[in-house]
Design an enzyme around this catalytic site. Structure first.
Site, PDB file in Angstrom:
ATOM      1  N   LYS A 148       1.080   4.167  -2.871  1.00  0.00           N
ATOM      2  CA  LYS A 148       0.662   5.526  -2.541  1.00  0.00           C
ATOM      3  C   LYS A 148       1.777   6.548  -2.780  1.00  0.00           C
ATOM      4  O   LYS A 148       1.513   7.685  -3.186  1.00  0.00           O
ATOM      5  CB  LYS A 148       0.182   5.578  -1.090  1.00  0.00           C
ATOM      6  CG  LYS A 148      -1.153   4.878  -0.859  1.00  0.00           C
ATOM      7  CD  LYS A 148      -2.235   5.397  -1.789  1.00  0.00           C
ATOM      8  CE  LYS A 148      -3.618   4.969  -1.372  1.00  0.00           C
ATOM      9  NZ  LYS A 148      -4.657   5.456  -2.324  1.00  0.00           N
ATOM     10  N   TYR A 152       0.836  -1.210   0.000  1.00  0.00           N
ATOM     11  CA  TYR A 152       0.000   0.000   0.000  1.00  0.00           C
ATOM     12  C   TYR A 152       0.873   1.264   0.000  1.00  0.00           C
ATOM     13  O   TYR A 152       0.643   2.201  -0.782  1.00  0.00           O
ATOM     14  CB  TYR A 152      -0.892  -0.049   1.233  1.00  0.00           C
ATOM     15  CG  TYR A 152      -1.843   1.103   1.420  1.00  0.00           C
ATOM     16  CD1 TYR A 152      -2.981   1.224   0.637  1.00  0.00           C
ATOM     17  CD2 TYR A 152      -1.628   2.042   2.426  1.00  0.00           C
ATOM     18  CE1 TYR A 152      -3.876   2.262   0.835  1.00  0.00           C
ATOM     19  CE2 TYR A 152      -2.519   3.081   2.644  1.00  0.00           C
ATOM     20  CZ  TYR A 152      -3.632   3.188   1.845  1.00  0.00           C
ATOM     21  OH  TYR A 152      -4.511   4.212   2.040  1.00  0.00           O
TER      22      TYR A 152
END
Length: 304
Positions: free
Chosen positions: A170, A166
């Site tokens: 990001k 993640y």
């Protein structure tokens, strides 16, 4: 205070069936935008699929007098995304705003994470945003107007345990924003990122219950919509949560030149505190400025 409106604008919001995306879409519609409610309808980890969540938001917007259509495209599938943009253009004639909000979580420590889980999270967050942005890019160039919002995270900006997939995705979106800001400037395409903190199904078992009660999606949406408004800035990363806002940026310390005698492992180690002196930090508009600063410091050092 002048009211910010979106009358005549057409917006696509991905992952808009729930959470932040839903609130972003509702507020865009309330302020006059025609909205494409995109949601694949999967669970938090990306499995499953249904258009019922997207349609429910469309019904809510229409009941309030707004204009919206539902779309169930999976953002990891570029053909489906292209069809979504074609649907938006056929229905509304243009696309002015894209909010890349769709996301999933598959948290595990890096040592235990399967590569399929790493890849899937990158596919949804990073490639999903790339697909949607690519699909609207030429439209926005042709109409000389576009506002694009990426959704980043403090996990990418600063790190968080158990979210290597993640966080990597990001942070990559911040880099994408930097590039597209430069390429979109001449066609009035402005690109920003938002790092939200809100109580959604993505965070329901990550944050304490007391905190979840005080961080509503409605407190993030003002930040998102300012960043896609007509007077939006570009290349801004806005952190938002619980009604608090801040901006984050990548900075570089002032270059320290080392002579040929000092440019060794030992010499670098001896000067490391000076090199890492954050009091000298400054941002750059693009990579050329950073390269120029390094060259300028080297030339000044050699001339001394």
């Amino acid at each position: 205070m002048t009211s910010i409106r979106f009358d005549g604008r057409v917006a696509i919001v991905t992952g808009a069936g729930n959470g932040l995306g839903r609130v972003h879409a509702l507020e865009l519609a309330r302020r006059g935008a025609k909205v494409v409610i995109n949601d694949f309808g999967g669970s938090r980890d990306g499995t499953g699929g249904s258009t019922s969540a997207a349609q429910a938001v469309v019904d809510e917007i229409r009941a309030a007098g707004g204009t919206a259509i539902a779309n169930g495209a999976n953002v990891t599938d570029f053909e489906q995304v292209q069809a979504m943009v074609a649907q938006a253009k056929a229905e509304f004639g243009r696309v002015d705003i894209l909010i890349n909000n769709a996301g999933i979580l598959r948290d595990k420590t890096f040592s235990k994470m399967e590569m399929a889980d790493f890849r899937m999270v990158l596919d949804v967050h990073l490639m999903g945003s790339v697909h949607c942005t690519k699909a609207v890019w030429e439209l926005m160039r042709e109409q000389n107007y576009g506002r694009i919002l990426m959704t980043t995270s403090s996990s990418g900006l600063f790190g968080n345990f158990g979210q290597s997939n993640y966080g990597a995705a990001k942070m990559a979106l911040v880099g994408l924003m930097h590039m597209l800001t430069i390429e979109g400037k001449k066609n009035n395409i402005r690109v920003n990122t938002i790092a939200p903190m809100a109580a959604t199904r993505m965070t329901e078992d990550v944050l304490p219950a007391a905190m979840l009660d005080s961080i509503k999606p409605e407190q993030v949406t003002p930040g998102a919509l300012v960043l896609v408004s007509e007077d939006a800035p570009s290349k801004v990363t806005l952190s938002a949560g619980g009604g608090s806002f801040s901006t984050a940026r990548i900075v570089d310390t002032a270059p320290v030149w080392l002579s040929s005698d000092e440019c060794t492992l030992e010499g670098l180690a001896a000067h490391f505190a000076q090199i890492a002196d954050w009091d000298s930090a400054r941002p750059y508009d693009d990579s050329n400025q950073q390269v120029h600063a390094l060259i300028q410091a080297a030339m000044a050092g050699m001339e001394a």
